[in-house]
Scaffold this active site. Structure first.
Site, short mmCIF file in Angstrom:
data_model
loop_
_atom_site.label_atom_id
_atom_site.label_comp_id
_atom_site.label_asym_id
_atom_site.label_seq_id
_atom_site.Cartn_x
_atom_site.Cartn_y
_atom_site.Cartn_z
N ARG A 48 -6.52 -5.99 21.45
CA ARG A 48 -5.87 -7.21 21.08
C ARG A 48 -4.67 -7.58 21.93
O ARG A 48 -4.71 -8.73 22.13
CB ARG A 48 -4.98 -6.77 19.72
N LEU A 103 0.71 -1.10 0.07
CA LEU A 103 0.02 0.14 0.00
C LEU A 103 0.84 1.40 0.16
O LEU A 103 0.58 2.25 -0.69
CB LEU A 103 -1.01 -0.06 1.14
#
Lengths: 642, 249, 248
Positions: free
Chosen positions: A337, A50
């Site tokens: 997380r 990206l």
């Protein structure tokens, strides 16, 4: 191994003054390059994910002469493609109170107050343009029936700011960038070199002036010179051998730039993702991530009794420990997380883990199926269930899934200033390869945002300020031949050892060592042990590695060996960094620094800085440079999810 | 600036890359619709679809004409066809116009098919050591051999019932007698059966894929193509078998 | 478990290759197909032999790098699956497994099972994009997209560019690959201005590269790991023919 203290980093090139206008002022202050002069300036971009893909495309579009490199057989295969969840942007299309400032605030907080305010604010500002850009390119984001873009809340965020394309957001964004790149390749502004691996950085007269690469098909080693070099080569999670990264992901480009003088920041910050499919055996090559969204409806549990090996459906309700719901009553299964990962490790360490080797916890959908019906669960998670069943041969509609944490993302990377410049002039680092925006922990759906922000908007806006001084004239032959011969020597050495262990076996051993001693939990004792064992493993590598074939052909064993050699050096720096940072923050948890409840205890008095390491030689103590972090807009608070 | 300073041999390859690559010239668009069409594989397939449709239209008319053997005077039908538009084209003129159109359609259909087949062979110079039964349909895989069988058959058929050379009776204009003379023999019926079944397969895939070649993918077109192919197959086979079993004398 | 493999070995693009038989021990059912090849390769290396070269990267079915012919089927048994997502439990140890590279003239063999698929990049470069400048885009909500169009685009955009369609096609045609891209972009309002030229230039390029012509045999879609439908090809044909009529 110890380290030495160096001078603190004085200038990050971030403009002073009001946070909201820093980026605007910086852009205006940056010098421009006359369009007619741009094609005389060459920029090397390594990596086509990206960040690299979007940067190469945009620089090409601006008229620079761009050389793009990737080790894959096509720029379209960079590992950004595997990102599932989504991309954040402060569009406030949901009208639920989102704003640039809120995204900025959430990202700083999510990063556990270890990132630079100026950078993060810029990221939040630019996020909105990314969505516009991608839609114009034809990225097929999810839409509502009215035809407008759909958003969802992700990773416990209180606003719906995550744009997505089913579970393939990374793929669709990457293909958008790849297509923009393809357009420039067709136009002749970008020259693409797939199946080409960067093996060294050419530094001449103090400036980064090119790269030494190996053509992975012919084995030819060559030098490509340029006026600036951009590294967009991703993270180094594969130092752990097993991770959710692609098999080819490696640290070689940034590590060799580090060895040429670029500082490496916060190497110990690694993100462990809690919902991956557990390891099934010794031959496992890769861990597969299951979208975090599963925790919205699945309940995590393990048996109360250690060593309870009954099938899950035969364990009665009162002998199950829904430990996340028990320990974090208000967030339950949706804790961030790092917390979910560590809790899973804790119960497995206590012998209550399930599945092969006791390294797994249940993620149970029985309640959700009862409450919502099988059809609704299938509509939400059908594709994930199918993927799980394909890999494990177990039906998640019938038996609970088994999950375990796995390394997913590395927040650390080469140090860069506000202009994304590394400490070598002319070297720019973007995307996961730099350390800049996520602090000690990255929020879900922010990696895609950062990669594209850097590539489409930030780098193209500031690189001109450096290139305005160019072209930089001929490169001395010495610099080129020195870099080239270093690479040739390395290749020759690897091929000549002819030992009795494969590169893969060293990688596996290093990975296990790092996972055990520098993984989800780090302790002083463990890190010392790791620092003791890594140099001897490295020494063994250079004595016993066996690489078959020659350097003048497609030789995947040789590629692998070179990457493992670099991991063996990086691993040591990661442990040094983890050992020196005696606080717990974000993805870095030190057992010595926790609260009575076992939560991370940050130490802002001593560690509110970026640790940027200088290379002094393999096995030599690195030099630590501090970049002190100043918080003006946000006040550091304690993250609590109780 | 992209250069290298050392005039070393191994650098020569890269020395060439000193200036930005030239912009690739866009290929000029071919002039005129037929040329533009014939220029690409997609265009050739479209030509096959259109010519296939013409041939299909002819087959349909041919089949209906054949069926007059059950309901009326097939010899009279032949005369009727030749008298159509006779004031303009002369007696039998229309038949020759139709024949000309058919020949053109067949030539284009076969030329495109042969060119595409040769291109396919070039695209896969090395085959697979192991290749099991294909995943796609049977009809799709038999298009080329089916086409060859049909082409051979058409040659025989013309010599048999048009020119009459190979017909046991073989008198011009005595269509009924010629047909009956033919299909009393089981081997002639067998040859016709083989050809018509091949035609059925060819039509089934041809109708379905022809629509797609022309950019249309209507729903249920596979089922429709199957029904039409069956109707044509049964329609054409009804005459020989009716003769063979003595229903038509 | 023990498996017998017959693997295509070829040292370079111009070398002649052949199928070589190997036996692989200690294979477990939950091992992936590529992990089984990893096991073979480690053994070969320790014996001083060249490991079998094969392309792979993400190993989760999305990058499109992997792809071999397994017993004559692209990506092996299993519907909508890439090679990396196969598991050994799907194979019968009693039967040898034949592994070959993709075969097509535009996909020359680089080594063993590795082929050069850069022709597919050339096809995309010929027009597989929407021409837009970075930073010049209007607000994303300025252009609503009807849900059916968005869904059609998305379904086609799932293509991973693995090349299985070319490998499976008896004509060696890349039509499904090209059609997936023209359908993705052509179904969206953003993609309309270039829709017909895009279709023309991409098809012209694939023809020039030596891919075969499509005869709609359906072999491609049967092995496509992302289930790209054959209807995309009809759409591409429509766009190419429209371009021919309009002279785009």
């Amino acid at each position: 191994m110890s380290y030495r203290e160096g001078d603190p980093i004085a200038d990050t090139r971030a403009p002073a003054g009001p946070l909201e206008t820093r980026w605007e002022r910086r852009r205006f202050a940056a010098r421009l390059v006359n369009p007619a002069n741009r094609r005389k300036l060459t920029v090397v971009v390594v990596g086509t994910g990206l960040a690299g893909g979007s940067a190469a495309a945009t620089l090409g579009e601006l008229g620079y002469n761009v050389l793009s490199f990737c080790y894959q057989d096509s720029p379209r295969r960079a590992h950004s493609i595997a990102a599932q969840g989504g991309i954040n942007a402060a569009k406030n299309y949901a009208g639920d109170g989102d704003s640039v400032h809120r995204l900025f605030h959430d990202t700083i907080k999510g990063g556990d107050f270890r990132s630079r305010e100026s950078n993060v604010h810029r990221l939040a500002e630019v996020s909105t343009s990314i969505i516009d850009q991608c839609v114009a390119q034809g990225v097929p984001f999810a839409r509502e029936y009215g035809g407008l873009l759909d958003t969802r809340s992700f990773g416990g965020a209180q606003v719906s700011r995550t744009f997505y394309a089913r579970g393939q957001t990374g793929q669709q964004l990457l293909l958008g960038a790849y297509q923009a790149l393809a357009r420039q390749i067709h136009a002749g502004t970008v020259r693409s070199h797939p199946r080409t691996e960067m093996l060294d950085l050419v530094v001449a007269d103090g400036r980064a002036r090119g790269v030494v690469v190996r053509d992975l098909v012919t084995g030819e080693i060559s030098t490509h010179l340029a006026d600036a070099v951009v590294l967009a080569t991703g993270g180094y999670g594969n130092v752990f051998h097993l991770s959710t990264n692609a098999k080819g992901c490696n640290t070689t480009a940034i590590w060799r730039a580090h060895k040429r003088g670029a500082l490496f920041a916060n190497p110990c910050y690694t993100q462990i993702h809690p919902t991956c499919i557990p390891v099934s055996g010794d031959h496992q090559s890769k861990l597969t991530l299951m979208s975090e969204s599963l925790r919205n409806d699945g309940r995590v549990w393990v048996p109360v009794q250690a060593g309870d090996d009954r099938p899950p459906n035969r364990i009665p309700e009162d002998e199950r420990d829904y430990y996340l719901e028990r320990m974090y009553p208000s967030f339950g299964n949706l804790v961030p997380r790092d917390i979910a990962s560590r809790a899973a490790k804790a119960v497995c360490d206590a012998g209550r883990g399930v599945g092969p080797g006791g390294l797994g916890v249940y993620l149970d959908f029985a309640d959700a199926i009862e409450r919502l019906g099988r059809a609704s669960v299938a509509a939400r998670y059908g594709n994930l269930f199918e993927m799980y069943q394909r890999i494990t041969d177990e039906d998640p509609y019938q038996v609970p899934m088994r999950i375990y944490p796995a390394v997913h993302y590395t927040m650390g990377g080469l140090w860069v200033d506000y202009d994304l410049r590394a400490t070598i002039p002319g070297l720019f680092v973007i995307g996961e390869a730099n350390f800049s925006d996520h602090g000690a922990n990255r929020l879900g759906a922010s990696a895609l945002m950062q990669g594209l922000a850097d590539g489409y908007f930030v780098l193209p806006a500031v690189i001109g300020d450096y290139l305005a001084d160019g072209p930089f004239g001929p490169v001395g032959a010495d610099a080129v031949s020195e870099a080239e011969s270093a690479v040739r020597d390395l290749v020759t050495t690897l091929l000549s050892i002819d030992g009795d262990r494969t590169p893969e076996s060293f990688h596996r051993e290093l990975g296990r060592l790092m996972w055990d001693l520098c993984g989800m939990e780090r302790s002083e004792e463990g890190l010392h042990k790791a620092l003791d064992r890594i140099p001897s493993l490295r020494e063994e590598f250079w004595r016993r590695v066996k690489v078959t074939g020659s350097g003048a052909e497609l030789n995947q064993a040789l590629e692998k060996a070179g990457r493992v050699a670099d991991f063996l050096e990086l691993a040591e720096l990661m442990c040094v960094d983890a050992l020196h940072r005696t606080e717990s923050c974000g993805g870095h948890f030190r057992v010595e620094s926790q609260t009575a409840d076992g939560d991370a205890r940050r130490d802002d008095d001593h560690f509110a800085y970026v640790a940027a390491w200088e290379f002094t030689g393999v096995g030599e103590p690195p030099v630590l440079h501090h970049e002190h972090l100043r918080f003006e807009a946000v006040r550091p608070t304690v993250r609590s999810y109780k | 600036m992209y250069w290298t300073t050392r005039p070393r041999r191994s650098y020569r390859g890269r020395m060439a890359v000193t200036s930005p690559a030239p912009v690739r010239p866009e290929k000029p668009v071919a002039q005129g619709f037929p040329r533009r069409l014939w220029a690409s594989t997609v265009g050739k397939k479209a030509v096959m679809a259109v010519t296939g449709a013409i041939l299909f239209g002819y087959l349909l008319a041919h089949m209906i004409g054949n069926l007059t053997i059950f309901f009326g005077d097939i010899d009279g039908y032949g005369v009727f066809l030749r008298r159509l538009l006779a004031p303009v084209l002369g007696y039998g003129g229309l038949v020759w116009v139709i024949r000309a159109v058919l020949v053109l359609a067949v030539v284009l259909h076969m030329t495109a098919a042969i060119q595409l087949a040769r291109r396919s062979a070039r695209a896969r110079p090395v085959g697979y050591a192991k290749r099991p039964r294909a995943q796609g349909g049977y009809a799709a895989r038999t298009m080329r051999w089916g086409g060859v069988i049909i082409a051979l058959f058409v040659g025989y058929h013309l010599l048999d019932l048009t020119a009459g050379v190979l017909n046991p009776h073989g008198v011009d204009g005595q269509i009924h007698a010629n047909v009956v003379a033919d299909f009393r023999h089981w081997y002639v019926v067998a040859a016709y059966t083989l050809a018509v079944v091949a035609l059925g397969f060819h039509l089934r895939h041809g109708l379905w894929s022809g629509l797609r070649s022309l950019g249309r993918a209507p729903s249920r077109s596979a089922a429709a193509a199957l029904v039409v192919a069956l109707v044509i197959t049964i329609g054409f086979l009804s005459v020989p078998y009716a003769v063979l079993f003595g229903i038509v004398r | 478990m023990k498996y017998t493999l017959r693997v295509w070995r070829q040292t370079g693009p111009t070398a002649t290759g052949s199928l070589v038989e190997y036996e692989v021990d200690d294979v477990t059912p939950d091992m992936s197909f590529l992990e089984m090849l990893d096991v073979l390769n480690e053994r070969l290396q320790l014996a001083g032999d060249a490991p079998v070269a094969f392309d792979h990267d993400c190993r989760e079915g999305i990058c499109g790098a992997c792809g071999v012919m397994i017993d004559g089927v692209a990506h092996g048994p299993g519907k909508a699956t890439t090679t990396c997502q196969l598991h050994m439990r799907q194979f019968d140890p009693a039967r040898p497994i034949v592994i070959e590279p993709w075969r097509a003239a535009p996909f020359p063999v680089v080594r063993d099972l590795v082929v050069d698929r850069s022709a597919l990049d050339r096809v995309i470069e010929a027009g597989g994009y929407i021409s837009t400048r970075t930073g010049a885009a209007p607000d994303a909500h300025a252009l609503p997209v009807a849900k059916p169009d968005a869904d059609t685009a998305f379904e086609a955009a799932a293509c991973i560019g693995c090349g299985a369609c070319v490998a499976a096609c008896p004509n060696g045609s890349s039509m499904l690959f090209t059609a997936a891209k023209t359908t993705h972009l052509g179904a969206l309002p953003q993609g309309q201005p270039e829709r017909f030229t895009r279709a023309r230039t991409m098809v012209e390029t694939q023809d020039d590269l030596g891919f075969g012509g499509c005869t709609l045999t359906g072999e491609c879609t049967a092995v496509c790991p992302k289930g790209i439908p054959l209807s995309t090809i009809a759409r591409l044909n429509h766009d190419v023919l429209t371009a021919a009529m309009r002279g785009d």
